[in-house]
Scaffold this motif. Structure first.
Motif, PDB file in Angstrom:
ATOM      1  N   PHE A  53      26.945  25.075 -26.359  1.00 41.15           N
ATOM      2  CA  PHE A  53      26.348  25.802 -27.479  1.00 41.15           C
ATOM      3  C   PHE A  53      25.586  24.847 -28.398  1.00 41.15           C
ATOM      4  O   PHE A  53      24.452  25.093 -28.786  1.00 41.15           O
ATOM      5  CB  PHE A  53      27.450  26.536 -28.252  1.00 41.15           C
ATOM      6  CG  PHE A  53      26.964  27.292 -29.453  1.00 41.15           C
ATOM      7  CD1 PHE A  53      26.383  28.532 -29.322  1.00 41.15           C
ATOM      8  CD2 PHE A  53      27.103  26.748 -30.726  1.00 41.15           C
ATOM      9  CE1 PHE A  53      25.933  29.232 -30.433  1.00 41.15           C
ATOM     10  CE2 PHE A  53      26.661  27.435 -31.842  1.00 41.15           C
ATOM     11  CZ  PHE A  53      26.080  28.680 -31.686  1.00 41.15           C
ATOM     12  N   ILE A  54      26.209  23.725 -28.742  1.00 43.07           N
ATOM     13  CA  ILE A  54      25.576  22.741 -29.611  1.00 43.07           C
ATOM     14  C   ILE A  54      24.341  22.145 -28.941  1.00 43.07           C
ATOM     15  O   ILE A  54      23.293  21.970 -29.565  1.00 43.07           O
ATOM     16  CB  ILE A  54      26.580  21.637 -30.002  1.00 43.07           C
ATOM     17  CG1 ILE A  54      27.665  22.206 -30.912  1.00 43.07           C
ATOM     18  CG2 ILE A  54      25.879  20.473 -30.699  1.00 43.07           C
ATOM     19  CD1 ILE A  54      28.763  21.216 -31.245  1.00 43.07           C
ATOM     20  N   ALA A  55      24.436  21.840 -27.655  1.00 43.50           N
ATOM     21  CA  ALA A  55      23.303  21.271 -26.925  1.00 43.50           C
ATOM     22  C   ALA A  55      22.137  22.256 -26.882  1.00 43.50           C
ATOM     23  O   ALA A  55      20.971  21.869 -27.035  1.00 43.50           O
ATOM     24  CB  ALA A  55      23.738  20.897 -25.508  1.00 43.50           C
ATOM     25  N   ARG A  56      22.446  23.519 -26.662  1.00 43.16           N
ATOM     26  CA  ARG A  56      21.405  24.541 -26.602  1.00 43.16           C
ATOM     27  C   ARG A  56      20.714  24.709 -27.954  1.00 43.16           C
ATOM     28  O   ARG A  56      19.499  24.875 -28.035  1.00 43.16           O
ATOM     29  CB  ARG A  56      22.025  25.868 -26.136  1.00 43.16           C
ATOM     30  CG  ARG A  56      20.989  26.947 -25.844  1.00 43.16           C
ATOM     31  CD  ARG A  56      21.600  28.122 -25.111  1.00 43.16           C
ATOM     32  NE  ARG A  56      22.596  28.811 -25.904  1.00 43.16           N
ATOM     33  CZ  ARG A  56      23.886  28.782 -25.669  1.00 43.16           C
ATOM     34  NH1 ARG A  56      24.361  28.061 -24.659  1.00 43.16           N
ATOM     35  NH2 ARG A  56      24.746  29.445 -26.432  1.00 43.16           N
ATOM     36  N   ARG A  57      21.514  24.656 -29.017  1.00 42.87           N
ATOM     37  CA  ARG A  57      20.951  24.783 -30.362  1.00 42.87           C
ATOM     38  C   ARG A  57      20.067  23.575 -30.680  1.00 42.87           C
ATOM     39  O   ARG A  57      18.977  23.706 -31.235  1.00 42.87           O
ATOM     40  CB  ARG A  57      22.070  24.903 -31.388  1.00 42.87           C
ATOM     41  CG  ARG A  57      21.580  25.025 -32.820  1.00 42.87           C
ATOM     42  CD  ARG A  57      22.712  25.349 -33.757  1.00 42.87           C
ATOM     43  NE  ARG A  57      23.813  24.427 -33.597  1.00 42.87           N
ATOM     44  CZ  ARG A  57      25.076  24.736 -33.923  1.00 42.87           C
ATOM     45  NH1 ARG A  57      25.363  25.929 -34.378  1.00 42.87           N
ATOM     46  NH2 ARG A  57      26.028  23.838 -33.774  1.00 42.87           N
ATOM     47  N   ARG A  58      20.546  22.390 -30.352  1.00 48.45           N
ATOM     48  CA  ARG A  58      19.770  21.176 -30.578  1.00 48.45           C
ATOM     49  C   ARG A  58      18.446  21.228 -29.824  1.00 48.45           C
ATOM     50  O   ARG A  58      17.378  20.872 -30.357  1.00 48.45           O
ATOM     51  CB  ARG A  58      20.589  19.962 -30.117  1.00 48.45           C
ATOM     52  CG  ARG A  58      19.926  18.615 -30.330  1.00 48.45           C
ATOM     53  CD  ARG A  58      20.862  17.498 -29.863  1.00 48.45           C
ATOM     54  NE  ARG A  58      20.302  16.180 -30.122  1.00 48.45           N
ATOM     55  CZ  ARG A  58      19.466  15.553 -29.319  1.00 48.45           C
ATOM     56  NH1 ARG A  58      19.097  16.135 -28.181  1.00 48.45           N
ATOM     57  NH2 ARG A  58      19.008  14.353 -29.639  1.00 48.45           N
ATOM     58  N   LYS A  59      18.494  21.683 -28.581  1.00 47.80           N
ATOM     59  CA  LYS A  59      17.293  21.794 -27.755  1.00 47.80           C
ATOM     60  C   LYS A  59      16.304  22.784 -28.361  1.00 47.80           C
ATOM     61  O   LYS A  59      15.086  22.531 -28.386  1.00 47.80           O
ATOM     62  CB  LYS A  59      17.687  22.237 -26.338  1.00 47.80           C
ATOM     63  CG  LYS A  59      16.534  22.311 -25.357  1.00 47.80           C
ATOM     64  CD  LYS A  59      17.042  22.706 -23.976  1.00 47.80           C
ATOM     65  CE  LYS A  59      15.894  22.817 -22.979  1.00 47.80           C
ATOM     66  NZ  LYS A  59      16.394  23.222 -21.632  1.00 47.80           N
ATOM     67  N   PHE A  60      16.817  23.908 -28.867  1.00 46.04           N
ATOM     68  CA  PHE A  60      15.926  24.904 -29.462  1.00 46.04           C
ATOM     69  C   PHE A  60      15.216  24.344 -30.689  1.00 46.04           C
ATOM     70  O   PHE A  60      14.002  24.531 -30.857  1.00 46.04           O
ATOM     71  CB  PHE A  60      16.708  26.161 -29.856  1.00 46.04           C
ATOM     72  CG  PHE A  60      15.842  27.192 -30.546  1.00 46.04           C
ATOM     73  CD1 PHE A  60      15.163  28.134 -29.804  1.00 46.04           C
ATOM     74  CD2 PHE A  60      15.673  27.178 -31.930  1.00 46.04           C
ATOM     75  CE1 PHE A  60      14.331  29.068 -30.429  1.00 46.04           C
ATOM     76  CE2 PHE A  60      14.851  28.099 -32.559  1.00 46.04           C
ATOM     77  CZ  PHE A  60      14.177  29.043 -31.800  1.00 46.04           C
ATOM     78  N   VAL A  61      15.951  23.683 -31.568  1.00 44.64           N
ATOM     79  CA  VAL A  61      15.361  23.141 -32.794  1.00 44.64           C
ATOM     80  C   VAL A  61      14.268  22.129 -32.458  1.00 44.64           C
ATOM     81  O   VAL A  61      13.172  22.151 -33.035  1.00 44.64           O
ATOM     82  CB  VAL A  61      16.444  22.504 -33.690  1.00 44.64           C
ATOM     83  CG1 VAL A  61      15.807  21.792 -34.874  1.00 44.64           C
ATOM     84  CG2 VAL A  61      17.409  23.577 -34.192  1.00 44.64           C
TER      85      VAL A  61
END
Length: 453
Positions: A95-103
């Protein structure tokens, strides 16, 4: 989406943190931002009847319908107060990796599209003598040159729209480098709005800023009141500047009814015009801007209902259907059928509600506002609980839509926002489920990483 009850568990907050927090604000009876929006909408309906614009032959049924829609909006929010959206996979690391990637992608795509969008909409660095002339020049260029960039932007719309709310919300978790890049991109986007002479883009940024400010304020347990006061002052200054630009734009826009205070299309006379000074003219112009939608809603009560097959609410969707199928669904909507009275569906506001009345009827729009209130509150709760970036973007989309309730179906009139919103809704329905918020007031830091590069 199925409903489940879960115990409190470590959930990610911020770009690089994993914090277990069930904030007391998530179970409030009503959302502070939604209450502010409803208060604003009540103010606009009061201005319609008692403001500086004298509309002839007003129907008081308009107030009844608007109050019904606002009540259903608040009711939907109330029913969602104990729920949030939980990822079906529920893997915090992913979840954190996906959020970081989106930003990171939102920053990248926003930078890449600035220059192509600028030239596609304006054609070059051409400054007119006034905001009104700037708008006319940009509108004429856009009408004569259909830019392929606008179609390409639709495919990246979630990233392009999501840049600003995620930049503001996760600002404290960003690296110093990303903070500077985000500031530059934000300023360039605002300059793009100035060069196109469109006030809406400036106001959208301000509205999202207010929404994120209120969201972050509600999440914090220990309030820094000096910082809150300073932030409120900054927002106040920004809005004052925007209102000044709005008044200048109205005063310099050729053919604007605000100049003389007479609007034959709306069958109205303003108490103030340009001869009374820029401030008073701006007050009348803003009132007209906020209430003319009710005037056209008023006119619609004299017309018969014609169903528009579920796509009449969106000029973007109806245009595409008419092009592909050879139909004329766009001409069957209430705003279109009222053009014989001198209004223009593409220029004059007609409220969010009336566009949807073309598909759902007057009573059916109440069900829609109930669902919208439910989605807004459940998105807000999700941000409280998990700092989910997708819920945050839905929250920002709906904030824009709700602030324009008295004006237009803002989200679905352009292809970029319509595609982005629908894509994100479909993704949320496939990847998340409705869960019950655990009770309690606790916040325990489990793991922290200072920032992202």
């Amino acid at each position: 989406m199925k409903t489940s009850s879960i115990p409190a568990s470590p959930m990610p907050v911020g770009l690089g943190k994993n914090i277990r927090t069930i904030h007391r604000g998530a179970r409030r009876i009503a959302s502070p931002l939604l209450l502010l929006i409803i208060l604003m909408q009540l103010t606009t309906i009061a201005l319609y009847y008692f403001g500086p614009i004298d509309y002839k032959n007003i129907k008081y049924e308009v107030a009844g319908w608007i109050l019904y829609y606002l009540f259903m909006l608040l009711l939907g929010s109330f029913f969602a107060r104990n729920f949030y959206l939980k990822n079906k996979s529920d893997l915090p690391g992913e979840f954190i990796a996906r959020r970081r990637k989106f930003v990171l992608h939102s920053f990248l795509f926003s930078m890449l599209f600035i220059l192509p969008t600028f030239y596609g909409r304006v054609g070059g660095f051409h400054l007119a003598g006034s905001l009104g002339e700037q708008y006319a020049m940009a509108a004429a260029y856009s009408a004569a040159n259909q830019s392929i960039v606008e179609y390409v932007r639709m495919f990246f719309s979630v990233y392009l729209f999501g840049f600003f709310p995620t930049y503001l919300y996760f600002y404290d978790k960003l690296s110093p480098k990303l903070k500077k890049i985000g500031l530059v991109v934000s300023v360039l986007n605002l300059l793009l709005a100035v060069f196109t002479g469109v006030n809406k883009y400036l106001f959208d940024y301000a509205l999202i800023g207010i929404a994120i400010f209120m969201l972050k304020y509600a999440i914090k347990r220990k309030k820094n009141y000096a910082k809150i006061f300073f932030s409120a002052c900054i927002l106040g200054v920004v809005f004052s500047v925007l209102l000044y630009f709005f008044a200048l734009g109205q005063a310099s826009r050729e053919g604007s009814p605000s100049i003389k205070g007479i609007d034959p299309k709306m069958d109205s006379v303003a108490a103030y015009n340009l001869d009374d000074g820029l401030f008073l003219m701006g007050y009348s112009a803003l009132t007209s801007y906020l209430t003319q939608g009710y005037r056209i809603f008023d006119m619609s009560l004299d017309e018969k209902f014609v169903w528009t097959y579920g796509i009449g609410n969106s000029t973007f969707l109806s245009r595409q259907a008419d092009k592909v199928l050879g139909t004329n669904i766009g001409d069957l909507t209430y705003p279109a059928r009222l053009e014989y009275r001198g209004t223009d569906r593409y220029i004059n506001w007609s409220t969010f509600y009336l566009w949807w009345v073309s598909d759902l009827g007057y009573l059916g729009v109440g069900i829609l506002t109930f669902l919208a209130g439910f989605l807004f509150r459940i998105s807000e709760n999700t941000v409280f609980k998990t700092s989910d970036h997708e819920a945050l973007i839905i929250y920002a989309y709906l904030t824009i839509g709700f602030f324009y309730l008295s004006a237009n179906n803002q989200l679905f009139q352009s292809g970029e926002t319509a595609v982005g919103f629908f894509y994100l809704m479909i993704k949320i329905m496939l990847t998340k489920k409705i869960s019950i918020l655990p009770s309690g007031r606790r916040a325990e830091q489990i793991h922290a990483k200072p920032c992202i590069a």
